[in-house]
Design a protein around this motif. Structure first.
Motif, mmCIF file in Angstrom:
data_model
loop_
_atom_site.group_PDB
_atom_site.id
_atom_site.type_symbol
_atom_site.label_atom_id
_atom_site.label_comp_id
_atom_site.label_asym_id
_atom_site.label_seq_id
_atom_site.Cartn_x
_atom_site.Cartn_y
_atom_site.Cartn_z
ATOM 1 N N GLU A 224 93.919 -112.990 -6.314
ATOM 2 C CA GLU A 224 94.730 -112.613 -7.473
ATOM 3 C C GLU A 224 94.005 -112.852 -8.795
ATOM 4 N N VAL A 225 93.060 -113.795 -8.819
ATOM 5 C CA VAL A 225 92.273 -114.049 -10.028
ATOM 6 C C VAL A 225 91.262 -112.935 -10.257
ATOM 7 N N LEU A 226 90.828 -112.282 -9.178
ATOM 8 C CA LEU A 226 89.786 -111.267 -9.266
ATOM 9 C C LEU A 226 90.307 -109.891 -9.669
ATOM 10 N N GLN A 227 91.608 -109.708 -9.644
ATOM 11 C CA GLN A 227 92.172 -108.395 -9.932
ATOM 12 C C GLN A 227 91.903 -107.978 -11.377
ATOM 13 N N LYS B 214 89.066 -119.091 -14.740
ATOM 14 C CA LYS B 214 90.519 -119.229 -14.783
ATOM 15 C C LYS B 214 91.212 -117.879 -14.928
ATOM 16 N N ASN B 215 90.696 -117.047 -15.862
ATOM 17 C CA ASN B 215 91.333 -115.758 -16.137
ATOM 18 C C ASN B 215 90.273 -114.746 -16.582
ATOM 19 N N PRO B 216 89.366 -114.369 -15.687
ATOM 20 C CA PRO B 216 88.255 -113.496 -16.088
ATOM 21 C C PRO B 216 88.692 -112.096 -16.505
ATOM 22 N N ALA B 217 89.837 -111.633 -16.044
ATOM 23 C CA ALA B 217 90.274 -110.281 -16.373
ATOM 24 C C ALA B 217 90.604 -110.109 -17.852
ATOM 25 N N GLU C 65 77.252 -117.557 -14.099
ATOM 26 C CA GLU C 65 78.581 -117.964 -13.648
ATOM 27 C C GLU C 65 79.418 -116.738 -13.299
ATOM 28 N N ALA C 66 79.365 -115.720 -14.149
ATOM 29 C CA ALA C 66 80.136 -114.497 -13.910
ATOM 30 C C ALA C 66 79.688 -113.785 -12.643
ATOM 31 N N ALA C 67 78.433 -113.985 -12.254
ATOM 32 C CA ALA C 67 77.930 -113.337 -11.041
ATOM 33 C C ALA C 67 78.736 -113.743 -9.823
ATOM 34 N N MET C 68 79.241 -114.951 -9.812
ATOM 35 C CA MET C 68 79.975 -115.429 -8.650
ATOM 36 C C MET C 68 81.353 -114.789 -8.532
#
Length: 366
Positions: free
Chosen positions: A123-126, A231-234, A252-255
């Motif tokens: 759900e964090v990746l959406q 926490k909230n990349p979207a 970090e964002a690569a992960m």
């Protein structure tokens, strides 16, 4: 279209992923009626072994004579004891400085098929679709003075973080121009509560933002930005920051994508662009067919788009990569212990998809 590309395979898995990328470009050329000529040169540890320096003059000349540069990776334990001037990483910093590629673009988009490969909750990746715009030729990596000396208290070291107003302004302008074509939101990352360089960065960001009334500007301290990315990349659209912060945040964002092997980059200035995967040389898997070439393929897509203005061809590469993943094919880094295909096999799958539009000849690869 006829273009010359300088290929710098480098060290470790660099030669493997660039070889697959060259085959990809040859496929694009045949399929869409273009001609890509390739000139090869050494960089990094391979250049130290062959020429005694990580960035020979012959490599610089080959890059200057080309329309774009494709780089694999540099470094490895073999050269860890070299002096600073002979370390492979000095070649990487040097080529960026020589080409004047001050803007490093690192798009981060999660393929739905790889959501399970990330350590974050699904759900964090959406909805993740962001670009990190990193200043690449200034800051603490290039500032002078730098070095070490022995003093009464032992060894003393110094690194200098230096930026000019012009260096900061041009990277911010690049970020706002990119945001205009996306969701019109820029997050400027700094450490203005501590660093004088960041306070100037924030002032210039406000000045540049005034020229783009349709683009929203948000300031964020780097420690908070690091937390928000997991926490909230979207929430992010375009993230712009200085060299050191950008180096750390982009890895970090690569992960978010499940593997650093999926993250491409484009480094742009006023001359030939430099395109490279974000991953390192991974010498422990070099020559074993385990390397993931997809970040290099996606870097090729950026080359086609930014250096050659071939949007259709760039989209074809990106679509083919997505199609292969959708069919369930994985390299070792994405397989989570399951079945996987080799470096060359996944390269063949992507190239076949570009030509045929489907994986009709690849049903039994796994």
């Amino acid at each position: 279209m006829k273009k010359q590309i300088c290929v710098l395979p480098g060290d470790g898995i660099g030669p493997e992923v660039t070889a697959e990328a060259v085959r990809l470009l040859e496929t694009i050329g045949r399929h869409y009626g273009h001609r890509f000529d390739f000139k090869y040169a050494e960089i990094g540890g391979a250049a130290v072994d062959a020429h005694g320096t990580p960035l020979p003059a012959s490599t610089l000349a080959a890059c200057d004579e080309s329309d774009a540069v494709l780089l694999g990776a540099v470094g490895g334990p073999k050269w860890d004891r070299e002096t600073a001037e002979r370390r492979p990483e000095a070649g990487l910093l040097g080529i960026r400085k020589h080409l004047g590629v001050y803007a490093n673009l690192r798009p981060v988009k999660v393929f739905p098929e790889l959501a399970g490969a990330s350590t974050l909750k699904p759900e964090v990746l959406q909805g993740i679709d962001l670009v990190i715009v990193r200043e690449l030729t200034g800051g603490i990596y290039f500032g002078q003075p730098r070095g070490r000396q022995t003093c009464p208290d032992g060894v003393e070291v110094v690194d200098t973080l230096r930026y000019t107003e012009q260096e900061i302004e041009r990277i911010l302008v690049r970020a706002f121009e990119i945001a205009k074509t996306r969701r019109k939101h820029v997050t400027s990352v700094d450490k203005a509560n501590v660093l004088e360089s960041s306070r100037l960065w924030r002032e210039i960001a406000e000045s540049v933002a005034a020229r783009y009334p349709d683009v929203a500007l948000q300031h964020m301290l780097v420690d908070n930005a690091a937390m928000q990315l997991v926490k909230n990349p979207a929430q992010f659209d375009v993230v712009v920051t200085e060299n050191l912060f950008g180096d750390i945040l982009s890895d970090e964002a690569a992960m978010l994508t499940g593997s650093i092997g999926m993250l491409p980059s484009a480094s742009l200035g006023n001359g030939p662009g430099l395109y490279e995967p974000v991953h390192g040389s991974a010498p422990d898997i070099a020559g074993k067919g385990l390397a993931n070439p997809l970040a290099t393929f996606l870097s090729v897509a950026l080359m086609l788009r930014y250096s050659f203005q071939l949007d259709r061809e760039a989209s074809a590469v990106e679509t083919a990569v997505a199609a292969v993943l959708r069919q369930g094919y994985r390299t070792a880094d994405l397989a989570n212990g399951g079945a996987f295909v080799s470096t060359s096999e996944i390269g063949d799958l992507v190239r076949e998809t570009i030509v045929t539009g489907e994986l009709e000849h690849a049903k039994n690869t796994l």
